[in-house]
Motif scaffolding. Structure first.
Motif, mmCIF file in Angstrom:
data_model
loop_
_atom_site.group_PDB
_atom_site.id
_atom_site.type_symbol
_atom_site.label_atom_id
_atom_site.label_comp_id
_atom_site.label_asym_id
_atom_site.label_seq_id
_atom_site.Cartn_x
_atom_site.Cartn_y
_atom_site.Cartn_z
ATOM 1 N N THR A 193 0.831 -1.205 0.000
ATOM 2 C CA THR A 193 0.000 0.000 0.000
ATOM 3 C C THR A 193 0.867 1.258 0.000
ATOM 4 O O THR A 193 2.046 1.239 0.388
ATOM 5 N N ASP A 194 0.251 2.337 -0.418
ATOM 6 C CA ASP A 194 0.954 3.628 -0.437
ATOM 7 C C ASP A 194 1.287 4.086 0.984
ATOM 8 O O ASP A 194 2.346 4.698 1.207
ATOM 9 N N ASP A 195 0.424 3.816 1.934
ATOM 10 C CA ASP A 195 0.698 4.206 3.327
ATOM 11 C C ASP A 195 1.951 3.513 3.846
ATOM 12 O O ASP A 195 2.798 4.132 4.506
ATOM 13 N N LEU A 196 2.081 2.220 3.547
ATOM 14 C CA LEU A 196 3.264 1.486 4.004
ATOM 15 C C LEU A 196 4.519 2.039 3.331
ATOM 16 O O LEU A 196 5.571 2.199 3.983
ATOM 17 N N ASP A 234 5.034 5.050 2.236
ATOM 18 C CA ASP A 234 5.370 6.347 2.820
ATOM 19 C C ASP A 234 6.092 6.177 4.151
ATOM 20 O O ASP A 234 7.077 6.883 4.440
ATOM 21 N N GLN A 235 5.610 5.239 4.993
ATOM 22 C CA GLN A 235 6.247 5.019 6.289
ATOM 23 C C GLN A 235 7.671 4.486 6.111
ATOM 24 O O GLN A 235 8.609 4.920 6.801
ATOM 25 N N VAL A 236 7.841 3.539 5.182
ATOM 26 C CA VAL A 236 9.164 2.932 4.986
ATOM 27 C C VAL A 236 10.145 3.948 4.424
ATOM 28 O O VAL A 236 11.306 4.055 4.858
ATOM 29 N N SER A 237 9.742 4.726 3.424
ATOM 30 C CA SER A 237 10.657 5.646 2.755
ATOM 31 C C SER A 237 11.070 6.819 3.633
ATOM 32 O O SER A 237 12.167 7.353 3.488
ATOM 33 N N THR A 238 10.211 7.214 4.536
ATOM 34 C CA THR A 238 10.501 8.395 5.369
ATOM 35 C C THR A 238 11.146 8.039 6.695
ATOM 36 O O THR A 238 11.482 8.927 7.471
ATOM 37 N N ASN A 239 11.236 6.776 7.006
ATOM 38 C CA ASN A 239 11.834 6.355 8.276
ATOM 39 C C ASN A 239 12.889 5.298 8.004
ATOM 40 O O ASN A 239 12.689 4.094 8.261
ATOM 41 N N GLY A 261 15.972 2.954 8.391
ATOM 42 C CA GLY A 261 16.508 2.274 9.556
ATOM 43 C C GLY A 261 15.447 1.604 10.401
ATOM 44 O O GLY A 261 15.765 0.930 11.375
ATOM 45 N N THR A 262 14.165 1.795 10.069
ATOM 46 C CA THR A 262 13.060 1.187 10.805
ATOM 47 C C THR A 262 12.331 0.212 9.901
ATOM 48 O O THR A 262 12.127 0.490 8.714
ATOM 49 N N ILE A 263 11.958 -0.913 10.456
ATOM 50 C CA ILE A 263 11.241 -1.929 9.698
ATOM 51 C C ILE A 263 9.759 -1.857 10.073
ATOM 52 O O ILE A 263 9.394 -1.826 11.246
ATOM 53 N N PHE A 264 8.925 -1.832 9.074
ATOM 54 C CA PHE A 264 7.472 -1.737 9.260
ATOM 55 C C PHE A 264 6.801 -2.998 8.722
ATOM 56 O O PHE A 264 7.266 -3.581 7.732
ATOM 57 N N ALA A 265 5.702 -3.360 9.376
ATOM 58 C CA ALA A 265 4.938 -4.538 8.955
ATOM 59 C C ALA A 265 3.465 -4.161 8.841
ATOM 60 O O ALA A 265 2.960 -3.322 9.600
ATOM 61 N N GLN A 266 2.787 -4.806 7.910
ATOM 62 C CA GLN A 266 1.363 -4.520 7.682
ATOM 63 C C GLN A 266 0.668 -5.796 7.236
ATOM 64 O O GLN A 266 1.185 -6.544 6.410
ATOM 65 N N ALA A 267 -0.522 -6.048 7.831
ATOM 66 C CA ALA A 267 -1.326 -7.206 7.443
ATOM 67 C C ALA A 267 -2.083 -6.879 6.169
ATOM 68 O O ALA A 267 -2.680 -5.805 6.038
ATOM 69 N N VAL A 268 -2.081 -7.814 5.210
ATOM 70 C CA VAL A 268 -2.736 -7.618 3.927
ATOM 71 C C VAL A 268 -3.449 -8.902 3.537
ATOM 72 O O VAL A 268 -3.298 -9.948 4.178
ATOM 73 N N ALA A 269 -4.221 -8.810 2.452
ATOM 74 C CA ALA A 269 -4.874 -9.981 1.875
ATOM 75 C C ALA A 269 -4.188 -10.300 0.551
ATOM 76 O O ALA A 269 -4.019 -9.431 -0.307
ATOM 77 N N ILE A 270 -3.786 -11.568 0.396
ATOM 78 C CA ILE A 270 -3.059 -12.006 -0.804
ATOM 79 C C ILE A 270 -3.967 -12.929 -1.596
ATOM 80 O O ILE A 270 -4.579 -13.848 -1.047
ATOM 81 N N ALA A 271 -4.052 -12.665 -2.886
ATOM 82 C CA ALA A 271 -4.882 -13.495 -3.747
ATOM 83 C C ALA A 271 -4.292 -14.892 -3.835
ATOM 84 O O ALA A 271 -3.103 -15.064 -4.128
#
Length: 539
Positions: free
Chosen positions: A138-141, A143-148, A150-160
């Motif tokens: 997602t675009d939100d993820l 944005d969080q990754v690119s602007t921070n 050194g920090t690792i972000f995780a997000q729950a998604v639905a995979i086809a």
């Protein structure tokens, strides 16, 4: 299904619920157990799901961190001494490095994307696994990754997936490519195995919960059956005893509390049977005695009556004292005959040998005749007789002889205790019942007297001079006559304000009386009361 069928089923269910203590106990236990088991199972399921997800998320973040570090080190060590780097060749090697660092099930998809908004001399081609749908990132993820960095972000998604959407987890981080700028690394994990594990756990909890509730219900049923069956047997035995089956007893087994209760109940039933048998025997002896004495007294009474009539007819030839004695003898013989008649009537009621011979009768006419019969005595006492008959459904199936006897008793009492004040008789009816109320404004009675007013041989004031004789059986016989018709007699009285007796009868024989057409005491009419005359033709 027709509406009446549903209503019938609802009525049956309500009756079963109200009549079965065992059903209510089992149902309430199962209901409360279901709520408790549901809460506990839900909490366990939520806790397990959270732990499984957190464990997989922690593992994915650790793998993503390792992959990011390895990729960054690979690009850093691939820079030549003159500061140049073949980013495409290193990118191929980085893909193998990333795949080697992901050992979790489903963690084989990745994407290397260039962070937007950069201007560099060299650009590395973005790379993704072949089957990856980049839209899961997602675009939100991003944005969080690119602007921070050194920090690792995780997000729950639905995979086809092949059978629909599978739960997934996207983990993102950034690394620097020499001469090419900042790139984002995303690892995509399919956590279908976690969902399958959770589904299995939830299915097991549901099945276990249902079995637990069923077991609780079965145990409750068995326990309540053991406890309630003796109570049911005791209730059935008590019903049979109440119906007159005095030989019924509770079967007793064992030495527990229920057995002790059964033995105590049986001892009580034995005692009651003995007492009831004794009382029944005494009652039969008493009834036989009263009946025999009443019949046996008729012969000497007839002789005394004949002798008394002869003396009474010749009283003019006697001295004043002897003449007065002849008059007293005649009066007391009359009272003796009335007493014998009352005793015989009560003995017939006690023996259950009374039969009712009804016919449609206009009660207003019957009341008028009774008033005319007692009018001379009322005039002597100074009491004015009044009749209030608004009109309506006056005919009723009654035996006029017995109703007339009730009226004579009530009117006689009203005259004797009316203190010379007016005596008002109310007659009214509705579609179901007819009622007659006799109201006087005399001395009245207190609560203690009201409780005994229908007792046999009881008189409110034995010292009071009575003009209508009286044996103390009049109201008792009147009550029996009313009940024989399916009706009743009610009384209201206040000392100094008077007394009112109300007779209520069903219009048709065999029916019951629910409401009386006349209030107790009756409400005085708005218009003046008219004195009854011999020619009154009211219907």
């Amino acid at each position: 299904m027709p509406p009446y069928t549903w209503r019938s089923l609802v009525r049956r269910a309500r009756h079963l619920w109200r009549s079965s203590l065992q059903l209510r106990t089992v149902a309430i236990t199962v209901f409360l157990s279901t709520i408790a088991v549901t809460i506990i199972s839900g909490y366990m399921s939520l806790s397990i799901a959270t732990n499984l997800y957190d464990a997989r998320k922690t593992q994915a973040i650790a793998e993503a961190q390792q992959a990011t570090v390895s990729t960054q080190e690979l690009f850093d060590h691939s820079v030549s001494s003159d500061g140049t780097i073949d980013v495409e060749s290193v990118s191929e090697t980085a893909q193998r490095t990333i795949l080697a660092s992901t050992s979790s099930p489903g963690g084989t998809q990745f994407a290397i994307l260039r962070t937007p908004g950069q201007s560099t001399s060299v650009t590395m081609t973005p790379r993704t696994t072949r089957e990856l749908d980049v839209t899961v990132i997602t675009d939100d993820l991003r944005d969080q990754v690119s602007t921070n960095s050194g920090t690792i972000f995780a997000q729950a998604v639905a995979i086809a997936g092949e059978e629909g959407a599978d739960p997934g987890l996207v983990v993102g981080s950034v690394f620097e490519v020499p001469t090419a700028g900042q790139y984002e690394l995303y690892l995509i994990y399919n956590v279908r195995d976690v969902q399958q594990t959770l589904d299995f756990v939830q299915q097991t909890l549901i099945i276990g919960s249902l079995l637990l509730v069923a077991t609780i219900g079965l145990v409750t049923f068995l326990v309540t059956r053991l406890a309630i069956n003796p109570v049911r047997v005791a209730a059935e035995t008590a019903e049979k005893l109440a119906d007159g089956q005095l030989e019924e007893r509770i079967p007793v087994k064992g030495e527990d509390v229920i057995a002790t209760l059964g033995r105590s109940f049986n001892r009580m039933a034995d005692s009651l049977q003995r007492q009831i048998t004794q009382l029944a025997a005494l009652s039969r002896v008493q009834q036989r005695f009263v009946s025999d004495v009443s019949h046996e007294l008729r012969t000497p009474l007839t002789t005394i009556r004949l002798a008394g009539d002869v003396l009474y007819e010749q009283r003019d030839q006697f001295s004043p004292t002897t003449a007065r004695t002849a008059e007293l003898l005649r009066t007391q013989v009359d009272r003796f005959e009335v007493m014998l008649a009352d005793l015989l009537e009560m003995s017939r009621y006690d023996a259950g040998a009374v039969e009712l011979d009804t016919e449609p009768t206009n009660l207003v006419r019957l009341v008028e005749e009774s008033l005319e019969a007692i009018r001379p005595l009322a005039i002597e006492k100074g009491s004015e007789l009044r009749l209030v008959a608004p009109g309506g459904y006056f005919e009723a199936d009654v035996e006029s002889r017995r109703i007339r006897r009730i009226l004579q008793n009530l009117l006689g009492n009203a005259v004797d205790h009316g203190e010379g004040r007016p005596i008002v008789v109310y007659v009214d009816s509705n579609r179901d019942a007819v009622a007659i109320a006799v109201r006087d404004y005399g001395v009245g009675m207190d609560d203690a007297q009201l409780e005994r007013v229908f007792d046999r041989f009881w008189r409110a004031d034995p010292s009071r001079q009575r003009s209508t004789g009286g044996t103390g059986l009049g109201l008792a016989i009147a009550t029996e006559d009313a009940q024989l018709h399916g009706g009743n007699i009610d009384v209201w009285s206040v000392p100094g304000e008077g007394t009112c007796f109300r007779l209520t009868l069903p219009r048709e024989g065999g029916s019951s009386v629910e409401n009386s057409p006349i209030d107790l005491p009756p409400v005085d009419p708005d218009e003046p009361l008219l004195e009854l005359s011999g020619g009154d033709d009211r219907a």
